[in-house]
Design an enzyme around this catalytic site. Sequence first.
Site, short mmCIF file in Angstrom:
data_model
loop_
_atom_site.label_atom_id
_atom_site.label_comp_id
_atom_site.label_asym_id
_atom_site.label_seq_id
_atom_site.Cartn_x
_atom_site.Cartn_y
_atom_site.Cartn_z
N HIS A 473 0.70 -1.09 0.02
CA HIS A 473 -0.09 0.02 0.20
C HIS A 473 0.99 1.07 0.07
O HIS A 473 0.77 2.26 -0.77
CB HIS A 473 -0.99 -0.16 1.04
N GLU A 474 1.78 1.39 1.10
CA GLU A 474 2.65 2.51 1.02
C GLU A 474 3.50 2.66 -0.15
O GLU A 474 3.80 3.86 -0.62
CB GLU A 474 3.62 2.51 2.33
N HIS A 477 1.68 4.29 -2.87
CA HIS A 477 1.81 5.83 -2.74
C HIS A 477 3.26 6.37 -3.24
O HIS A 477 3.21 7.52 -4.07
CB HIS A 477 1.84 6.29 -1.19
N HIS A 480 3.61 6.56 -7.12
CA HIS A 480 2.62 7.43 -7.54
C HIS A 480 3.53 9.01 -7.52
O HIS A 480 3.35 9.72 -8.53
CB HIS A 480 1.37 8.10 -6.62
#
Length: 684
Positions: A473-474, A477, A480
């Site tokens: 998940h991290e 980010h 991105h």
Amino acid sequence: MTNLPMTNPLLQNHALPPFTAIKAEHVVPAVTQLLDDARKALAQQLDALGNVSWETLVAPIEERGDTLNKAWSPVGHLNSVCNSDELREAYEQGRQLLTEYFTELGQNEQLYKAYQALRDSEHYADLGQPQKKTIDNAIRDFKLSGVALPASEKKRYGDIQQRLSTLTNQFSNNVLDATHGWFKHIDDEKALVGLPEFAVAAAKHAAEGKKLQGWVLTLDAPVYLTIMTQSENADLRREMYEGFNTRASNRGPSAGKWDNSDIMEEILPLRQELAKLLGFNNYAELSIEPKMAESTEQVVAFLQDLASKGKPFAEKELKELQDFAKSEYGVASLEPWDVPYYSEKLKLQRYNISQEELRPYFPANVVVEGLFTVANKLFDIEFEDKTSEVETWHESVKYYQINQNKKPIAGFYFDLYAREKKRGGAWMDECRVRRQTATGLQLPVAYLVCNFNPPAEGRPSLLTHNEVTTTFHEFGHGIHHMLTKIDVAAVSGINGVAWDAVELPSQFMENFCWEREVLAFLSAHFESGETLPEDKLNNMLAAKNFQAAMFLQRQLEFSLFDFLLHMHYGENDFAGIQPLLNQVRDEVAVLSPPEFNRFQNSFSHIFAGGYAAGYYSYKWAEVLSADAYSAFEEAGIFDHEMGKRYLHEILQKGGSEDAMELFKNFRGREPKVDALLKHSGLAA
């Protein structure tokens, strides 16, 4: 202060932050000087401004903003990962100075008119899309900063922002202090019955750290979750539950010591006043102004619709758990501190699998390598460990360079383990933003932070599968931010992305943790090296949606509470924070916590983070991410063309276009909720 520039590391233009050289006493002088310089430069710039263009107006402002960001980023980061009283005080003072400066900037009418003039000029039409979006966003943000307010209201706006800056920081500090300020000292090993060997060893190690005999249990998330799911000692589970769920409140073992109750009661009316100053009915309306959601009614309807779809499934799941605990263990009524424990037991019985059983197959180093393999297959990028060449803030932190076609395109710090003076949770933050400078291209750099059990007694750090998904998940980010191709800071990477779309890339990445093809290289037993055996893999996949509806309702409870709180606080019939939370629970939850639970007092996302009236964005973006991932399921999860399209349309474009347009460019249509319901096992 005159002799500081040469010796103050925050005032030197380093490629990467010199973490070991940065001291608390450097912070305020550096921020003061940078802001003085920025104010003078802006005044000179506006005085000399003739024809407005990108080069004469926006470029110098971006340059100064980046200089400031590069000095402040390591300060904010160290405050989160190496907190100390001195740094905390310096950080708070620096934050106040920055808040004052950015309020001033946002209310500068001359500057606002210059941006308007640029927007209305012929020059605007010749600009690239990222530049146009930067200007449009800036004009919107001027309005949201109160640029059009009369002088007295402008001052009030600034005072409110200053006070909110102090209060939210204090809230965060209280949660950190309450988390680390309580521990359970155990001198009889029998009290630890049921805990895995590594957890007992870690508790022994924690006791030694406090110069105590026996074992010490803390409220750090990995420790807490292990106790709640594994400890056979119901009294210990209850004590830990109470300690954790009364943090920073007027209840529980540390009652009143770091209490956030008054802080919340001051934050909320200030937010509402801020919204009213700007012409909104409430803070929720102000919050969604720059987001994808079109109205507060749309957000509430979205959440309530999901809740009504999920609740029957959640009630069924709870009934199954209650029946199981009664028939197998003779437990007549389930307390909240029993739910995680018996849920693990039921999962074990039904699927012959548990988080703890999976842990040996997910050593942190293997997971990180597996993560890099996924990213390489999807986006043709390579990872190079450069830790030995870079300064970090702790010996366990790693630094990686990302290369594409043998050329560096980004870098990131990986800080995986829980420790004293480090705030809990997991997050990504930017260290450097990609932008075109006068001397060349500045590459993006990220901080990726988790809080897992550190390696101990010769064993590597072993992750639960939930922690594996947190890592992905991290990292979502992170890419991105890092894989952007946008060279304008304000819309590069995650900048300028609508807040309710910012979780799309992070939630998207989580899906890969459930793919057979990925788990084959994402797992390797820390002793034997064997990948997750077929039977365990099948059982884990079968258990994927175990209690998914109960989890969904919990998230919707947080989201609705947050949104309704910021919609209705201060209205005549508003009953209070706790009564509202109780009301939301009555509507969506299937299990109510005990009266002493004060979850809201440590809800840092909304009282100390950027999620105020925005927690709904996790679910909103999950609709986008599930739908985006379903395109990969249709084409093949490592389909090269699909990977390229996702990279090009979503990751590389950053905030340069509206999130909905980018999604439609990728998917060929607007998002549908079907994929989320299917992925959660809640489709009819």
